[in-house]
Design an enzyme around this catalytic site. Structure first.
Site, PDB file in Angstrom:
ATOM      1  N   LYS A  23       0.844  -1.178   0.000  1.00 18.73           N
ATOM      2  CA  LYS A  23       0.000   0.000   0.000  1.00 18.73           C
ATOM      3  C   LYS A  23       0.891   1.244   0.000  1.00 18.73           C
ATOM      4  O   LYS A  23       0.621   2.239  -0.641  1.00 18.73           O
ATOM      5  CB  LYS A  23      -0.844  -0.071   1.269  1.00 18.73           C
ATOM      6  CG  LYS A  23      -1.747   1.049   1.515  1.00 18.73           C
ATOM      7  CD  LYS A  23      -3.051   0.570   2.165  1.00 18.73           C
ATOM      8  CE  LYS A  23      -2.945   0.184   3.617  1.00 18.73           C
ATOM      9  NZ  LYS A  23      -4.211  -0.221   4.202  1.00 18.73           N
ATOM     10  N   ARG A  24       1.987   1.123   0.724  1.00 17.11           N
ATOM     11  CA  ARG A  24       2.885   2.270   0.871  1.00 17.11           C
ATOM     12  C   ARG A  24       3.413   2.765  -0.479  1.00 17.11           C
ATOM     13  O   ARG A  24       3.640   3.927  -0.689  1.00 17.11           O
ATOM     14  CB  ARG A  24       4.050   1.865   1.783  1.00 17.11           C
ATOM     15  CG  ARG A  24       4.779   3.030   2.378  1.00 17.11           C
ATOM     16  CD  ARG A  24       5.588   2.609   3.591  1.00 17.11           C
ATOM     17  NE  ARG A  24       4.776   1.894   4.566  1.00 17.11           N
ATOM     18  CZ  ARG A  24       5.284   1.031   5.454  1.00 17.11           C
ATOM     19  NH1 ARG A  24       6.549   0.755   5.468  1.00 17.11           N
ATOM     20  NH2 ARG A  24       4.487   0.435   6.315  1.00 17.11           N
TER      21      ARG A  24
END
Ligand code: GLU
Length: 481
Positions: free
Chosen positions: A251-252
């Site tokens: 997600k980062r």
């Protein structure tokens, strides 16, 4: 434990939903439905700093679009709520205190500075258990006096905590390797380590499905179940989804966001179908499956222990299969916004464009580019007419374009059959090959070296008026040379 299977999806609202999170939710849903059980949505928002505004709404939107329907959740009460962790602070506090009384946890008053000063091997700060033996009465008096504290897990000495994971098999961790970790933070909020246990127990979760990053922490959580005297749930940990051979989807880094794929013109059901196959293979070997088919076939023995690599090309292919399987009307409905984007204005036959596109794109988002030629038509390079194999050169093209104009001018049946018949007989009368006329006509109609369909399809899409205008324009262009 309840006889009814109960699973949950417990996303943290820390950003968008990437494919890996979605898969966890999907498998938990499939497993519950396969077993006639219940599927619960719980929002894990105890880490206030990481909580992103709007992320909870995104979770709802994503599940809805994905067709993953939960029985209980923040907006669907099943009697074991609240289903949002930040609204359960009192519950965690109560159970943390109860665990202290049972000897499974203790108050810790160590300051941040002290904790930072105890560095172990390779720079880690494993807690040295300083507060573990403070007599309970004394600890309670300090708490009552307002001293800041956390509650830590009292990991029993000399035990090996084991369980059998439904995918990974036997997992054992020795208690020597487990830290007395924080269960309740100084702000009164629980850590994941504690909240997952309390919530899964109180919500009657029978099977915990989650990412394999929790595989080796689970023995630690099980010690909390044991200390409470609670029955442990079954566990199914899921292998990672990789971006490539070395990196997990993250997600980062903005990887593989579900909603981004929808915006690119993927169908949600195709994405969900593809995601299901990342780490699971049904016994039938089927690839294209409806949700009901997945539910019917979803069993843990088909879940792989090895990581899978997210392959957008494969997802694209599968999406294309979904598009091809639609009825013409269905495809028209989903493709219309993309067609309109591609031919802003213009009196084109949009149904015909849709018909043409259905077998020619794998994602709807490719439509605007594919049909861009419809919009811009003007001077083009005449070299496009030169085609040895087709036996076309500029002279042949001139003749062919004239033949097309003459054949089509008076045509009323502006459809495939009508145009084809008119062109064929005109070509024959002019003693030209059909292929020569069609090739020249396609260039004359589009001014493009390649198009998503042949001359006749292009003419239908363009409509009579526009086709005639373009043929005449090309005739002039050819005559000028
Ligand atoms: N909130 C956790 C996460 O998003 C959920 C883990 C779990 O399913 O227990 O990673």
């Amino acid at each position: 434990m309840s006889d009814t299977v109960r699973t949950r999806f417990a996303p943290s609202p820390t950003g968008f939903m990437h494919i890996g999170n979605l898969r966890t939710g999907l498998y938990a849903y499939l497993f519950a439905r396969h077993n006639g059980g219940k599927f619960i949505l719980r929002i894990e928002d105890t880490d206030r700093e990481r909580t992103v505004q709007g992320a909870v709404e995104m979770v709802y939107r994503t599940l809805k679009a994905a067709g993953i329907d939960y029985d209980e959740g923040p907006d669907r009460d099943g009697g074991v709520g609240p289903y949002i962790q930040s609204e359960r602070a009192d519950i965690y506090k109560k159970y943390a205190e109860e665990l202290v009384e049972r000897g499974g946890a203790y108050y810790c008053f160590c300051t941040k500075e002290r904790l930072e000063s105890i560095s172990g091997e390779n720079g880690t700060h494993t807690y040295d258990r300083k507060c573990r033996n403070i007599p309970l009465d004394e600890a309670k008096a300090r708490v009552a006096a307002g001293e800041p504290y956390v509650i830590r897990q009292k990991v029993p000495d000399g035990v090996v905590s084991s369980y059998r994971d439904m995918v990974f098999g036997e997992i054992s961790v020795s208690s020597e390797d487990i830290e007395d970790g924080v269960l309740l933070k100084s702000d009164g909020m629980p850590t994941y380590n504690f909240a997952n246990v309390v919530d899964d127990h109180l919500m009657g979760i029978t099977h915990v499905l989650r990412g394999a990053e929790y595989l080796s922490s689970t023995p630690k959580y099980n010690l909390i179940y044991d200390a409470f005297g609670w029955e442990r749930p079954h566990y199914m940990h899921l292998p990672a989804i990789m971006k490539d051979a070395t990196r997990k989807l993250s997600k980062r880094y903005g990887d593989a966001n579900f909603e981004d794929f929808l915006a690119k013109g993927y169908l949600p059901q195709a994405v969900v179908n593809y995601v299901a196959l990342l780490g699971w293979c049904p016994k039938s070997g089927d690839e294209k499956m409806t949700m009901d088919e997945m539910i019917a076939q979803f069993t843990p023995d088909g879940v792989s222990v090895s990581n899978s690599i997210f392959d957008e090309q494969k997802m694209k292919w599968l999406n294309g299969e979904y598009l091809k399987a639609m009825t013409e009307d269905e495809f028209y409905a989903v493709s219309l916004p993309y067609i309109e984007k591609g031919v802003a204005g213009g009196g084109f036959d949009k149904r015909e464009i849709a018909r043409l596109m259905q077998t020619r794109v794998d994602v709807l988002g490719d439509i605007p580019e594919k049909i861009a030629f419809l919009g811009d038509f003007g001077e083009y390079d005449l070299a496009m007419y030169e085609h040895k194999k087709m036996k076309v050169d500029l002279d042949v093209a001139k003749k062919a374009v004239k033949v097309s104009i003459d054949a089509l001018e008076g045509l009323n049946d502006w459809n495939e059959e009508g145009i084809r018949a008119a062109i064929s007989s005109a070509a024959e009368a002019a003693e030209m090959k059909g292929g020569q006329v069609m090739f020249s006509m396609r260039v004359a109609l589009t001014g493009q070296p390649s198009t998503p369909g042949g001359a006749i399809e292009m003419a239908v899409v363009l409509g009579k008026e526009e086709s005639m205008r373009r043929l005449r324009f090309s005739q002039e262009l050819l005559d000028r040379n």
